[in-house]
Every structure is written in C-alpha cells, then in structure tokens.
Write an enzyme that holds these catalytic residues in place. Sequence first.
Site, PDB file in Angstrom:
ATOM      1  N   THR A 192       5.824  -0.010  13.119  1.00  0.00           N
ATOM      2  CA  THR A 192       5.564   0.883  14.249  1.00  0.00           C
ATOM      3  C   THR A 192       5.959   0.139  15.518  1.00  0.00           C
ATOM      4  O   THR A 192       5.297  -0.831  15.892  1.00  0.00           O
ATOM      5  CB  THR A 192       4.068   1.261  14.321  1.00  0.00           C
ATOM      6  OG1 THR A 192       3.683   1.834  13.076  1.00  0.00           O
ATOM      7  CG2 THR A 192       3.815   2.250  15.441  1.00  0.00           C
ATOM      8  N   LYS A 234       5.661   9.087  14.972  1.00  0.00           N
ATOM      9  CA  LYS A 234       4.501   8.235  14.679  1.00  0.00           C
ATOM     10  C   LYS A 234       3.664   8.006  15.947  1.00  0.00           C
ATOM     11  O   LYS A 234       2.429   8.104  15.932  1.00  0.00           O
ATOM     12  CB  LYS A 234       5.016   6.895  14.124  1.00  0.00           C
ATOM     13  CG  LYS A 234       4.004   5.795  14.012  1.00  0.00           C
ATOM     14  CD  LYS A 234       3.116   5.949  12.810  1.00  0.00           C
ATOM     15  CE  LYS A 234       2.052   4.863  12.762  1.00  0.00           C
ATOM     16  NZ  LYS A 234       1.047   5.097  11.750  1.00  0.00           N
ATOM     17  N   LYS A 279      -2.668  -0.849  20.087  1.00  0.00           N
ATOM     18  CA  LYS A 279      -1.214  -1.106  20.071  1.00  0.00           C
ATOM     19  C   LYS A 279      -0.440   0.218  20.085  1.00  0.00           C
ATOM     20  O   LYS A 279       0.503   0.391  20.848  1.00  0.00           O
ATOM     21  CB  LYS A 279      -0.849  -1.905  18.821  1.00  0.00           C
ATOM     22  CG  LYS A 279       0.647  -2.071  18.606  1.00  0.00           C
ATOM     23  CD  LYS A 279       1.001  -2.473  17.180  1.00  0.00           C
ATOM     24  CE  LYS A 279       2.450  -2.107  16.892  1.00  0.00           C
ATOM     25  NZ  LYS A 279       2.877  -2.377  15.531  1.00  0.00           N
TER      26      LYS A 279
HETATM   27  P1  NAD Z   1       0.873  -7.711   9.220  1.00  0.00           P
HETATM   28  O1  NAD Z   1       0.649  -8.515  10.442  1.00  0.00           O
HETATM   29  O2  NAD Z   1      -0.070  -7.849   8.073  1.00  0.00           O
HETATM   30  O3  NAD Z   1       2.358  -7.995   8.651  1.00  0.00           O
HETATM   31  C1  NAD Z   1       3.474  -8.328   9.436  1.00  0.00           C
HETATM   32  C2  NAD Z   1       4.160  -9.492   8.746  1.00  0.00           C
HETATM   33  O4  NAD Z   1       5.397  -9.792   9.391  1.00  0.00           O
HETATM   34  C3  NAD Z   1       3.323 -10.781   8.802  1.00  0.00           C
HETATM   35  O5  NAD Z   1       3.068 -11.260   7.477  1.00  0.00           O
HETATM   36  C4  NAD Z   1       4.202 -11.758   9.615  1.00  0.00           C
HETATM   37  O6  NAD Z   1       4.080 -13.108   9.179  1.00  0.00           O
HETATM   38  C5  NAD Z   1       5.579 -11.194   9.350  1.00  0.00           C
HETATM   39  N1  NAD Z   1       6.572 -11.559  10.345  1.00  0.00           N
HETATM   40  C6  NAD Z   1       6.449 -11.523  11.692  1.00  0.00           C
HETATM   41  N2  NAD Z   1       7.619 -11.930  12.280  1.00  0.00           N
HETATM   42  C7  NAD Z   1       8.479 -12.191  11.260  1.00  0.00           C
HETATM   43  C8  NAD Z   1       9.820 -12.632  11.206  1.00  0.00           C
HETATM   44  N3  NAD Z   1      10.513 -12.895  12.327  1.00  0.00           N
HETATM   45  N4  NAD Z   1      10.400 -12.813   9.992  1.00  0.00           N
HETATM   46  C9  NAD Z   1       9.700 -12.561   8.858  1.00  0.00           C
HETATM   47  N5  NAD Z   1       8.413 -12.154   8.834  1.00  0.00           N
HETATM   48  C10 NAD Z   1       7.816 -11.965  10.026  1.00  0.00           C
HETATM   49  O7  NAD Z   1       0.965  -6.193   9.677  1.00  0.00           O
HETATM   50  P2  NAD Z   1       0.840  -4.894   8.748  1.00  0.00           P
HETATM   51  O8  NAD Z   1      -0.541  -4.409   8.751  1.00  0.00           O
HETATM   52  O9  NAD Z   1       1.559  -5.134   7.472  1.00  0.00           O
HETATM   53  O10 NAD Z   1       1.657  -3.848   9.657  1.00  0.00           O
HETATM   54  C11 NAD Z   1       3.072  -3.879   9.719  1.00  0.00           C
HETATM   55  C12 NAD Z   1       3.542  -2.732  10.578  1.00  0.00           C
HETATM   56  O11 NAD Z   1       3.083  -1.495  10.027  1.00  0.00           O
HETATM   57  C13 NAD Z   1       3.013  -2.762  12.021  1.00  0.00           C
HETATM   58  O12 NAD Z   1       4.049  -2.356  12.884  1.00  0.00           O
HETATM   59  C14 NAD Z   1       1.853  -1.793  12.004  1.00  0.00           C
HETATM   60  O13 NAD Z   1       1.626  -1.211  13.274  1.00  0.00           O
HETATM   61  C15 NAD Z   1       2.355  -0.770  11.011  1.00  0.00           C
HETATM   62  N6  NAD Z   1       1.277  -0.023  10.323  1.00  0.00           N
HETATM   63  C16 NAD Z   1       0.198  -0.673   9.846  1.00  0.00           C
HETATM   64  C17 NAD Z   1      -0.810   0.047   9.205  1.00  0.00           C
HETATM   65  C18 NAD Z   1      -2.032  -0.647   8.666  1.00  0.00           C
HETATM   66  O14 NAD Z   1      -2.994   0.050   8.323  1.00  0.00           O
HETATM   67  N7  NAD Z   1      -2.038  -1.968   8.522  1.00  0.00           N
HETATM   68  C19 NAD Z   1      -0.691   1.446   9.064  1.00  0.00           C
HETATM   69  C20 NAD Z   1       0.459   2.077   9.524  1.00  0.00           C
HETATM   70  C21 NAD Z   1       1.441   1.330  10.169  1.00  0.00           C
END
Ligand code: NAD
Length: 301
Positions: free
Chosen positions: A93, A168, A243
């Site tokens: 997102t 979204k 966010k």
């Molecule tokens: P998260 O923080 O658990 O996962 C993100 C991952 O990306 C982390 O493990 C981090 O180490 C990795 N990362 C960051 N920079 C990087 C790079 N340069 N190279 C490789 N890896 C890198 O977050 P999440 O909960 O998995 O959410 C991911 C996305 O999905 C976000 O944008 C969030 O807004 C969206 N989202 C999350 C949810 C939820 O319930 N968690 C629901 C809908 C949407």
Amino acid sequence: MAVVAFIGLGNMGAPMAANALKAGHAVRGYDISAERRAVAARLGIEVSQELAEAAQGADIVLTMLNAGPAVIEVWARALPAMKPGGLIIDCSTIDVDSSRRAHAQAREAGRLSLDAPVSGGVEGATAGTLTFMVGGDEAAFAEGRAFLEALGRRIVHCGEAGTGEAAKICNNMILGISMIAVSEAFLLADGLGLSRQALFDVASSASGQCYALTTHCPVPGPVPTSAANRGYKPGFAAELMAKDLRLSQECARFAGAATPLGHAASALYERFIGEGGRGIDYAGIIRFLPDADAPLAQAGE
Ligand code: NAD
C-alpha cells in the site's frame, strides 16, 4: 508454472509466497531482514541473500514492502535481472504518485507491470482469500490474473496504472472515518443512557450500518470476533490505519480533492498513535476520543 520472486517477506509477503508455492510455482524470496528470510525458508521458500539473485530470470516479481521509495528502489534493482517481457507486481500500500513512477520504470525496462494492493490482512494472506485491487494495462492484467487468483478470492481490475492504489486508499479512508463515526455514536449513546447493545441492534439494521460497526465493532459485546473483545489486540493496528490515512491526504493534495473528514480522521489517528495507540487495534480509538474532543478545525491542523 512460473518462476516467481517475492521481495519483502514480512507479515503479508511470507504467507502469500507460501500460497504461490502451494499453487505449484517455483518460488524464490528476498528480504533485507535475516529474521524474515529465516521465516520464509521455514515455509519452504528458496531464499536468496541478494535481491538480484532472487529476481534473476524470474517470470514474475512481486513486491510487498512498506513504502513508495522502497518499491521504486527495489523495482530499479529487480527489473534488469528478471526475464525480458516478464511481469512485475507491487502489492504494497503506497501513494499513487510513487506507484505510477514505478510503472514508468517498468515500461522503460520493457516489462509488464501491475499495482495490486490488497485487503484482507494477514488472515487473508494466509488463507489465500485476499481481495486484490489492480491497476495496469489490459495486457499486464491478462498476464497476472491467473497468478493472483492463487493468492486471493477477488481480483478487481480498477483501470490504468496506479488505480489499484487509488482504490485501496479511498476504501481505507472510508473505513478510518467510519470507525471514528461509529465510536462517537457509542460515546454519545453512553451519555444519553442508551445501551450499547440497543444502539448496535438498531444501527446495524438501519442507515448507520457499516463495516466498522458490524465487523470491527469498537465496543465489546455485540460482535464477538471484534478486537474490542480481546483488549484491542490487533487485528488492524492503529499505525497502519494512520499510514493509510496519511496516504489519503498526500493523494488528496496531489489530486486537489477536498477531504475535510479524511483530514480530521488522519489528524486524530496521528494523535492516537502518538499518545499510546501504537500496537493497538484501530478500533481502540474509541478509548482515545474522550480526550480528543477539540473542535474539528483544530483536530485537522
Ligand atoms: P511488514 O513490515 O511485515 O513487511 C515488509 C517487509 O519488507 C519487511 O519484512 C521488511 O524487512 C521488508 N523490506 C523493507 N525494505 C526492503 C527492501 N529494500 N528489500 C527487501 N525487503 C525489504 O509489513 P506487512 O504487514 O507485510 O505489510 C506490507 C504491505 O502490505 C504494507 O504496504 C501494508 O500497508 C500492506 N498491508 C498490510 C496489511 C496487514 O494487515 N499487515 C493489510 C493490507 C495491506
């Protein structure tokens, strides 16, 4: 079956990668966090120590990251390594402007691209029941649709590049505003001597009906599965709602759209996470509102 590289193996990316594996794809993964790489390896994903190694020759690259700059940086490194003519999909997102810039990078590199943010949370990512909101041209959508169907239940093509993110962000602005509206109604009911259950029984089948009330009800009792019944343990954490509302306001400025309630909701969630709300479900804002009864204009500053 495709060779797929997942970049970003966090709470969402890792279970999504596991579902791609179950669907029969050859799945590789990379995350900057060694801890997350270890989690993914335990799920059977072939984990690389380098981003370019994971993307090398891949038919599909999928990114699941936290913010726009990370997506642009990761796409810049993955695009030259992946298969020419392959498909790159961003499920993070992020703001619409960054998403469109990422699409432009892909176009210049001769790769197909989609923005495909999701709704459904970690539960949906694990169960393979996510909703994908997809932006990108017809050719890219035709190429990616069957793959996304293995990870989700509903795949909606919203239009050209960036429109998945737009959908979204608009959707979550509705959710943030409506959670505050529902919470205020329960607080008003308390003050008027109306029981919470009675308000729920009326509003859930009247014109006040909405998802924040009937699924994420912010008071304990009426909806047994809502976070209010487990001390507001998330669920959907307040900082993620903050966010998404921040993104809505960046996008509103970019688009010149008037969103006064989105602005006020964003300000309230920022205050909430700044004053102890971090790590609490977004429905927990009901406990913060009695301390935040500043006039709307002031709250929106
Ligand atoms: P998260 O923080 O658990 O996962 C993100 C991952 O990306 C982390 O493990 C981090 O180490 C990795 N990362 C960051 N920079 C990087 C790079 N340069 N190279 C490789 N890896 C890198 O977050 P999440 O909960 O998995 O959410 C991911 C996305 O999905 C976000 O944008 C969030 O807004 C969206 N989202 C999350 C949810 C939820 O319930 N968690 C629901 C809908 C949407």
